[in-house]
Scaffold this motif. Structure first.
Motif, PDB file in Angstrom:
ATOM      1  N   SER A  65      -0.448  -2.279 -11.316  1.00 52.85           N
ATOM      2  CA  SER A  65      -1.524  -1.293 -11.221  1.00 52.85           C
ATOM      3  C   SER A  65      -2.159  -1.336  -9.836  1.00 52.85           C
ATOM      4  O   SER A  65      -2.102  -2.356  -9.141  1.00 52.85           O
ATOM      5  N   TYR A  66      -2.777  -0.217  -9.460  1.00 53.79           N
ATOM      6  CA  TYR A  66      -3.417  -0.101  -8.151  1.00 53.79           C
ATOM      7  C   TYR A  66      -4.864   0.356  -8.317  1.00 53.79           C
ATOM      8  O   TYR A  66      -5.144   1.277  -9.082  1.00 53.79           O
ATOM      9  N   ARG A  67      -5.748  -0.299  -7.567  1.00 51.50           N
ATOM     10  CA  ARG A  67      -7.176   0.012  -7.673  1.00 51.50           C
ATOM     11  C   ARG A  67      -7.546   1.154  -6.743  1.00 51.50           C
ATOM     12  O   ARG A  67      -7.191   1.159  -5.572  1.00 51.50           O
ATOM     13  N   SER A  68      -8.275   2.124  -7.285  1.00 49.34           N
ATOM     14  CA  SER A  68      -8.745   3.253  -6.488  1.00 49.34           C
ATOM     15  C   SER A  68     -10.050   2.882  -5.792  1.00 49.34           C
ATOM     16  O   SER A  68     -10.954   2.312  -6.421  1.00 49.34           O
ATOM     17  N   PRO A  69     -10.196   3.220  -4.491  1.00 50.81           N
ATOM     18  CA  PRO A  69     -11.461   2.932  -3.807  1.00 50.81           C
ATOM     19  C   PRO A  69     -12.570   3.892  -4.219  1.00 50.81           C
ATOM     20  O   PRO A  69     -13.736   3.649  -3.923  1.00 50.81           O
ATOM     21  N   TRP A  70     -12.211   4.978  -4.894  1.00 48.09           N
ATOM     22  CA  TRP A  70     -13.200   5.981  -5.266  1.00 48.09           C
ATOM     23  C   TRP A  70     -13.900   5.642  -6.577  1.00 48.09           C
ATOM     24  O   TRP A  70     -15.123   5.711  -6.671  1.00 48.09           O
ATOM     25  N   SER A  71     -13.125   5.254  -7.584  1.00 51.57           N
ATOM     26  CA  SER A  71     -13.721   4.940  -8.895  1.00 51.57           C
ATOM     27  C   SER A  71     -13.784   3.444  -9.174  1.00 51.57           C
ATOM     28  O   SER A  71     -14.413   3.023 -10.139  1.00 51.57           O
ATOM     29  N   ASN A  72     -13.105   2.630  -8.335  1.00 53.06           N
ATOM     30  CA  ASN A  72     -13.030   1.183  -8.523  1.00 53.06           C
ATOM     31  C   ASN A  72     -12.304   0.824  -9.815  1.00 53.06           C
ATOM     32  O   ASN A  72     -12.521  -0.249 -10.377  1.00 53.06           O
ATOM     33  N   LYS A  73     -11.417   1.717 -10.272  1.00 52.41           N
ATOM     34  CA  LYS A  73     -10.636   1.479 -11.483  1.00 52.41           C
ATOM     35  C   LYS A  73      -9.153   1.392 -11.129  1.00 52.41           C
ATOM     36  O   LYS A  73      -8.695   1.952 -10.143  1.00 52.41           O
ATOM     37  N   TYR A  74      -8.426   0.669 -12.007  1.00 52.88           N
ATOM     38  CA  TYR A  74      -6.997   0.510 -11.793  1.00 52.88           C
ATOM     39  C   TYR A  74      -6.218   1.617 -12.488  1.00 52.88           C
ATOM     40  O   TYR A  74      -6.584   2.077 -13.567  1.00 52.88           O
ATOM     41  N   HIS A  75      -5.117   2.018 -11.818  1.00 48.03           N
ATOM     42  CA  HIS A  75      -4.219   3.038 -12.361  1.00 48.03           C
ATOM     43  C   HIS A  75      -2.792   2.505 -12.277  1.00 48.03           C
ATOM     44  O   HIS A  75      -2.329   2.204 -11.178  1.00 48.03           O
ATOM     45  N   PRO A  76      -2.092   2.390 -13.414  1.00 49.45           N
ATOM     46  CA  PRO A  76      -2.556   2.524 -14.798  1.00 49.45           C
ATOM     47  C   PRO A  76      -3.659   1.504 -15.103  1.00 49.45           C
ATOM     48  O   PRO A  76      -3.792   0.497 -14.382  1.00 49.45           O
ATOM     49  N   PRO A  77      -4.438   1.739 -16.192  1.00 50.07           N
ATOM     50  CA  PRO A  77      -5.568   0.862 -16.508  1.00 50.07           C
ATOM     51  C   PRO A  77      -5.152  -0.600 -16.654  1.00 50.07           C
ATOM     52  O   PRO A  77      -4.092  -0.923 -17.201  1.00 50.07           O
ATOM     53  N   LEU A  78      -5.994  -1.488 -16.121  1.00 53.40           N
ATOM     54  CA  LEU A  78      -5.764  -2.932 -16.175  1.00 53.40           C
ATOM     55  C   LEU A  78      -7.085  -3.595 -16.511  1.00 53.40           C
ATOM     56  O   LEU A  78      -8.071  -3.439 -15.785  1.00 53.40           O
ATOM     57  N   GLU A  79      -7.135  -4.332 -17.602  1.00 53.91           N
ATOM     58  CA  GLU A  79      -8.404  -4.875 -18.099  1.00 53.91           C
ATOM     59  C   GLU A  79      -8.974  -5.964 -17.200  1.00 53.91           C
ATOM     60  O   GLU A  79     -10.167  -5.990 -16.916  1.00 53.91           O
ATOM     61  N   ASP A  80      -8.133  -6.894 -16.749  1.00 51.20           N
ATOM     62  CA  ASP A  80      -8.638  -8.043 -15.990  1.00 51.20           C
ATOM     63  C   ASP A  80      -8.241  -7.979 -14.520  1.00 51.20           C
ATOM     64  O   ASP A  80      -8.010  -9.003 -13.880  1.00 51.20           O
ATOM     65  N   GLY A  81      -8.168  -6.778 -13.954  1.00 55.06           N
ATOM     66  CA  GLY A  81      -7.810  -6.649 -12.547  1.00 55.06           C
ATOM     67  C   GLY A  81      -8.900  -7.172 -11.627  1.00 55.06           C
ATOM     68  O   GLY A  81     -10.096  -7.128 -11.946  1.00 55.06           O
ATOM     69  N   ALA A  82      -8.497  -7.689 -10.471  1.00 48.67           N
ATOM     70  CA  ALA A  82      -9.459  -8.244  -9.504  1.00 48.67           C
ATOM     71  C   ALA A  82     -10.311  -7.135  -8.915  1.00 48.67           C
ATOM     72  O   ALA A  82      -9.804  -6.072  -8.543  1.00 48.67           O
ATOM     73  N   LEU A  83     -11.623  -7.405  -8.805  1.00 48.05           N
ATOM     74  CA  LEU A  83     -12.575  -6.442  -8.248  1.00 48.05           C
ATOM     75  C   LEU A  83     -13.429  -7.125  -7.185  1.00 48.05           C
ATOM     76  O   LEU A  83     -13.709  -8.321  -7.289  1.00 48.05           O
ATOM     77  N   PRO A  84     -13.879  -6.394  -6.167  1.00 47.86           N
ATOM     78  CA  PRO A  84     -14.765  -7.001  -5.155  1.00 47.86           C
ATOM     79  C   PRO A  84     -16.149  -7.251  -5.739  1.00 47.86           C
ATOM     80  O   PRO A  84     -16.525  -6.649  -6.754  1.00 47.86           O
ATOM     81  N   SER A  85     -16.917  -8.126  -5.093  1.00 47.75           N
ATOM     82  CA  SER A  85     -18.290  -8.377  -5.526  1.00 47.75           C
ATOM     83  C   SER A  85     -19.126  -7.113  -5.346  1.00 47.75           C
ATOM     84  O   SER A  85     -18.719  -6.170  -4.656  1.00 47.75           O
ATOM     85  N   LEU A  86     -20.302  -7.083  -5.957  1.00 50.75           N
ATOM     86  CA  LEU A  86     -21.162  -5.904  -5.862  1.00 50.75           C
ATOM     87  C   LEU A  86     -21.539  -5.607  -4.415  1.00 50.75           C
ATOM     88  O   LEU A  86     -21.552  -4.442  -3.985  1.00 50.75           O
ATOM     89  N   GLU A  87     -21.854  -6.651  -3.636  1.00 45.42           N
ATOM     90  CA  GLU A  87     -22.226  -6.460  -2.230  1.00 45.42           C
ATOM     91  C   GLU A  87     -21.051  -5.925  -1.422  1.00 45.42           C
ATOM     92  O   GLU A  87     -21.205  -5.002  -0.604  1.00 45.42           O
ATOM     93  N   LEU A  88     -19.859  -6.486  -1.661  1.00 47.23           N
ATOM     94  CA  LEU A  88     -18.685  -6.036  -0.928  1.00 47.23           C
ATOM     95  C   LEU A  88     -18.241  -4.648  -1.387  1.00 47.23           C
ATOM     96  O   LEU A  88     -17.756  -3.849  -0.578  1.00 47.23           O
ATOM     97  N   ARG A  89     -18.433  -4.346  -2.645  1.00 45.16           N
ATOM     98  CA  ARG A  89     -18.097  -3.013  -3.140  1.00 45.16           C
ATOM     99  C   ARG A  89     -18.986  -1.953  -2.494  1.00 45.16           C
ATOM    100  O   ARG A  89     -18.512  -0.859  -2.148  1.00 45.16           O
ATOM    101  N   LYS A  90     -20.249  -2.280  -2.292  1.00 49.83           N
ATOM    102  CA  LYS A  90     -21.149  -1.344  -1.616  1.00 49.83           C
ATOM    103  C   LYS A  90     -20.678  -1.081  -0.194  1.00 49.83           C
ATOM    104  O   LYS A  90     -20.686   0.073   0.277  1.00 49.83           O
ATOM    105  N   LEU A  91     -20.244  -2.130   0.497  1.00 49.86           N
ATOM    106  CA  LEU A  91     -19.723  -1.978   1.855  1.00 49.86           C
ATOM    107  C   LEU A  91     -18.420  -1.176   1.841  1.00 49.86           C
ATOM    108  O   LEU A  91     -18.171  -0.365   2.742  1.00 49.86           O
ATOM    109  N   GLU A  92     -17.594  -1.375   0.825  1.00 52.28           N
ATOM    110  CA  GLU A  92     -16.334  -0.655   0.703  1.00 52.28           C
ATOM    111  C   GLU A  92     -16.556   0.841   0.526  1.00 52.28           C
ATOM    112  O   GLU A  92     -15.856   1.664   1.132  1.00 52.28           O
ATOM    113  N   VAL A  93     -17.523   1.215  -0.312  1.00 54.36           N
ATOM    114  CA  VAL A  93     -17.837   2.627  -0.534  1.00 54.36           C
ATOM    115  C   VAL A  93     -18.294   3.284   0.769  1.00 54.36           C
ATOM    116  O   VAL A  93     -17.854   4.387   1.128  1.00 54.36           O
ATOM    117  N   GLU A  94     -19.174   2.591   1.490  1.00 54.47           N
ATOM    118  CA  GLU A  94     -19.673   3.123   2.763  1.00 54.47           C
ATOM    119  C   GLU A  94     -18.539   3.252   3.777  1.00 54.47           C
ATOM    120  O   GLU A  94     -18.454   4.243   4.522  1.00 54.47           O
TER     121      GLU A  94
END
Length: 255
Positions: A65-94
């Motif tokens: 699966s691959y994580r989208s930078p727009w929704s922060n979700k994996y495609h196809p869906p993956l329950e325990d996929g790695a995600l950035p921290s909240l602070e790093l996710r905010k920087l990623e969106v910007e």
């Protein structure tokens, strides 16, 4: 492994996938090293939640699966996929919003994606990707190319802050391929890749994104100049030497 990497460095980008698949079957015990060290032409997937396209690479993949930078979700869906921290996710969106503007200004279209994740040295890593389809059926505005692709991969390792400064290491790879097939130019194919690295210690007073953006802009300028001189310049020199224009006639001085 050294011979395999040497072979992949000389392989045209459009043949990378087939060559890598063959090497993986020959060297299954080196599969993880090959997949992490060999840059492949970028692929694109559509995020059904945000209705935006995003770029696939090893840095946003978890299992199949691959994580989208727009929704922060994996495609196809993956329950325990790695995600950035909240602070790093905010920087990623910007970073995605800013890099989209950079892409439009320099590339006049295309697709961009930015991914960030924590590393093991109390810092973080950012991956900035750009894919531009320059073919006449894609985003090529002049319609000269039968096929044309520009894939840029910029990976920046950011060290922990020390006395208001941080160490940045940028590794950039550009893969270029183009093919013409018309009456005026005939059939012509040119492809290749180039990789460069840059290290800098910079103040973080203006923020990490400013520093990362300046480094990418400077590196892309250097890479474009290198591609122009090495691939286009040398190719033009060879063609003009082997096939001089018919209208050029040597004139002898009058005796």
């Amino acid at each position: 492994m050294e011979a395999a990497m040497g072979l992949m460095r000389r392989m045209p980008p459009k043949h990378t996938e087939a060559a890598l698949s063959a090497l993986l079957s020959l060297l299954p015990h080196h599969s993880s090293d090959l997949l992490s060290q060999v840059d492949q032409p970028l692929q694109v997937l559509r995020d059904v939640d945000s209705e935006k396209e995003f770029i696939l690479c090893e840095y946003n993949r978890d299992a199949d699966s691959y994580r989208s930078p727009w929704s922060n979700k994996y495609h196809p869906p993956l329950e325990d996929g790695a995600l950035p921290s909240l602070e790093l996710r905010k920087l990623e969106v910007e970073a995605n919003d800013i890099f989209a503007i950079y892409r439009d200004q320099y590339y006049e279209g295309g697709i961009s994606s930015v991914y960030m994740w924590e590393d093991d040295n109390e810092g973080f890593v950012g991956c900035f990707l750009i894919k531009k389809d320059g073919s006449k059926t894609g985003q090529g505005r002049r319609g000269y190319l039968q096929e044309g692709a520009w894939d840029a991969i910029h990976v920046i390792e950011v060290g922990p802050e020390e006395e208001g400064t941080a160490h940045y290491r940028l590794t950039s790879t550009v893969m270029l391929s183009l093919t013409t097939d018309n009456e005026s130019s005939g059939t012509f194919s040119l492809s290749g890749s180039i990789r460069r690295q840059m290290d800098m210690n910079l103040s973080v007073a203006e923020g990490h994104l400013c520093n990362m953006g300046r480094m990418i802009e400077e590196m892309e300028s250097k890479l474009r100049n290198s591609l122009d001189q090495v691939y286009f310049g040398k190719t033009k020199e060879m063609v003009c030497t082997l096939r001089p224009p018919s209208e050029v006639v040597m004139r002898l001085p009058d005796s």
